[in-house]
Design an enzyme around this catalytic site. Structure first.
Site, PDB file in Angstrom:
ATOM      1  N   ALA A   1      69.402  36.453  44.883  1.00  0.00           N
ATOM      2  CA  ALA A   1      68.301  36.300  43.919  1.00  0.00           C
ATOM      3  C   ALA A   1      68.830  36.416  42.494  1.00  0.00           C
ATOM      4  O   ALA A   1      68.412  35.658  41.605  1.00  0.00           O
ATOM      5  CB  ALA A   1      67.220  37.334  44.190  1.00  0.00           C
TER       6      ALA A   1
ATOM      7  N   PHE B   1      70.233  33.197  41.414  1.00  0.00           N
ATOM      8  CA  PHE B   1      69.146  32.253  41.114  1.00  0.00           C
ATOM      9  C   PHE B   1      68.676  32.445  39.671  1.00  0.00           C
ATOM     10  O   PHE B   1      68.573  31.481  38.911  1.00  0.00           O
ATOM     11  CB  PHE B   1      67.983  32.461  42.088  1.00  0.00           C
ATOM     12  CG  PHE B   1      66.697  31.785  41.685  1.00  0.00           C
ATOM     13  CD1 PHE B   1      66.506  30.430  41.907  1.00  0.00           C
ATOM     14  CD2 PHE B   1      65.667  32.506  41.081  1.00  0.00           C
ATOM     15  CE1 PHE B   1      65.321  29.795  41.542  1.00  0.00           C
ATOM     16  CE2 PHE B   1      64.490  31.890  40.711  1.00  0.00           C
ATOM     17  CZ  PHE B   1      64.315  30.530  40.938  1.00  0.00           C
ATOM     18  N   TYR B   2      68.412  33.680  39.272  1.00  0.00           N
ATOM     19  CA  TYR B   2      67.931  33.944  37.917  1.00  0.00           C
ATOM     20  C   TYR B   2      69.010  33.620  36.881  1.00  0.00           C
ATOM     21  O   TYR B   2      68.707  33.056  35.823  1.00  0.00           O
ATOM     22  CB  TYR B   2      67.445  35.384  37.783  1.00  0.00           C
ATOM     23  CG  TYR B   2      66.181  35.634  38.584  1.00  0.00           C
ATOM     24  CD1 TYR B   2      64.984  35.017  38.234  1.00  0.00           C
ATOM     25  CD2 TYR B   2      66.186  36.449  39.707  1.00  0.00           C
ATOM     26  CE1 TYR B   2      63.828  35.215  38.974  1.00  0.00           C
ATOM     27  CE2 TYR B   2      65.031  36.659  40.453  1.00  0.00           C
ATOM     28  CZ  TYR B   2      63.864  36.040  40.080  1.00  0.00           C
ATOM     29  OH  TYR B   2      62.726  36.233  40.817  1.00  0.00           O
ATOM     30  N   GLN B   3      70.255  33.928  37.172  1.00  0.00           N
ATOM     31  CA  GLN B   3      71.334  33.633  36.230  1.00  0.00           C
ATOM     32  C   GLN B   3      71.487  32.127  36.023  1.00  0.00           C
ATOM     33  O   GLN B   3      71.767  31.687  34.907  1.00  0.00           O
ATOM     34  CB  GLN B   3      72.651  34.254  36.708  1.00  0.00           C
ATOM     35  CG  GLN B   3      72.637  35.765  36.532  1.00  0.00           C
ATOM     36  CD  GLN B   3      73.817  36.450  37.176  1.00  0.00           C
ATOM     37  OE1 GLN B   3      74.291  36.051  38.240  1.00  0.00           O
ATOM     38  NE2 GLN B   3      74.286  37.506  36.535  1.00  0.00           N
TER      39      GLN B   3
ATOM     40  N   HIS C   1      69.221  30.166  35.780  1.00  0.00           N
ATOM     41  CA  HIS C   1      68.129  29.790  34.887  1.00  0.00           C
ATOM     42  C   HIS C   1      68.195  30.522  33.545  1.00  0.00           C
ATOM     43  O   HIS C   1      67.195  30.601  32.835  1.00  0.00           O
ATOM     44  CB  HIS C   1      66.791  30.024  35.589  1.00  0.00           C
ATOM     45  CG  HIS C   1      66.589  29.095  36.747  1.00  0.00           C
ATOM     46  ND1 HIS C   1      66.222  27.776  36.604  1.00  0.00           N
ATOM     47  CD2 HIS C   1      66.772  29.279  38.079  1.00  0.00           C
ATOM     48  CE1 HIS C   1      66.160  27.199  37.785  1.00  0.00           C
ATOM     49  NE2 HIS C   1      66.492  28.083  38.695  1.00  0.00           N
TER      50      HIS C   1
END
Length: 166
Positions: free
Chosen positions: A136, A139-141, A143
């Site tokens: 997860a 995923f955030y990195q 973005h």
């Protein structure tokens, strides 16, 4: 995204009972807890609804929070006033039903959450998230989120320089 979705505030008409993201805690939260959090005004919940079927395809929650200035990555903290904490929008949960995974719906939900923070009349420095695991966090990195040095699963996306859609 390949199917048309509508993202809207969670309401009583949304069918949550068959939601299955593959993460029992995230599924249980949507089915059993989120309604209480929304009524108590401790979180807002937004759902992606499959326009063709009415199914809840995904959801996220947002809440107001503050983060101590000293907890932020140094590169961000240096540019801020020396207040004890800065206001953030906390992305509490984000999940996509298994039937809709692999269609970029998670990214679309994340983008919607960031847009809501950008358009809020309440000043918000960043969107912050506590990633449930390293997958997860990646995923955030991807973005644009930046990990905290002392807590690599805690990430922040500064809103300065981003523009609201529309």
């Amino acid at each position: 995204m390949t199917a048309p979705f509508r993202i809207e505030a969670l309401g009583s008409a949304h069918r949550r009972s068959d939601f299955d993201s593959g993460s029992p805690p995230l599924d249980r939260y949507l089915k059993e807890q989120v309604g209480q959090d929304v009524r108590r005004r401790v979180a807002s919940c937004f759902v992606a609804v499959d326009v063709a079927t009415g199914a809840v395809a995904g959801y996220f929650t947002l809440a107001a929070a503050g983060v101590p200035l000293t907890d932020l990555p140094d590169a961000l903290a240096r540019r801020l006033p020396r207040y004890p904490s800065v206001p953030v929008a906390r992305l509490g949960r984000l999940a996509v039903d298994r039937r809709y995974q692999g269609r970029q719906l998670g990214a679309a939900l994340l983008w919607d959450a960031v847009q809501r923070a950008l358009q809020s009349p309440v000043a918000t420095f960043a969107v912050m998230v506590d990633a449930k695991d390293e997958t997860a966090a990646r995923f955030y990195q991807r973005h644009g989120f930046i990990a905290f040095a002392h807590a690599p699963l805690q990430l922040v996306l500064p809103l300065a320089g981003l523009k609201p859609a529309g």
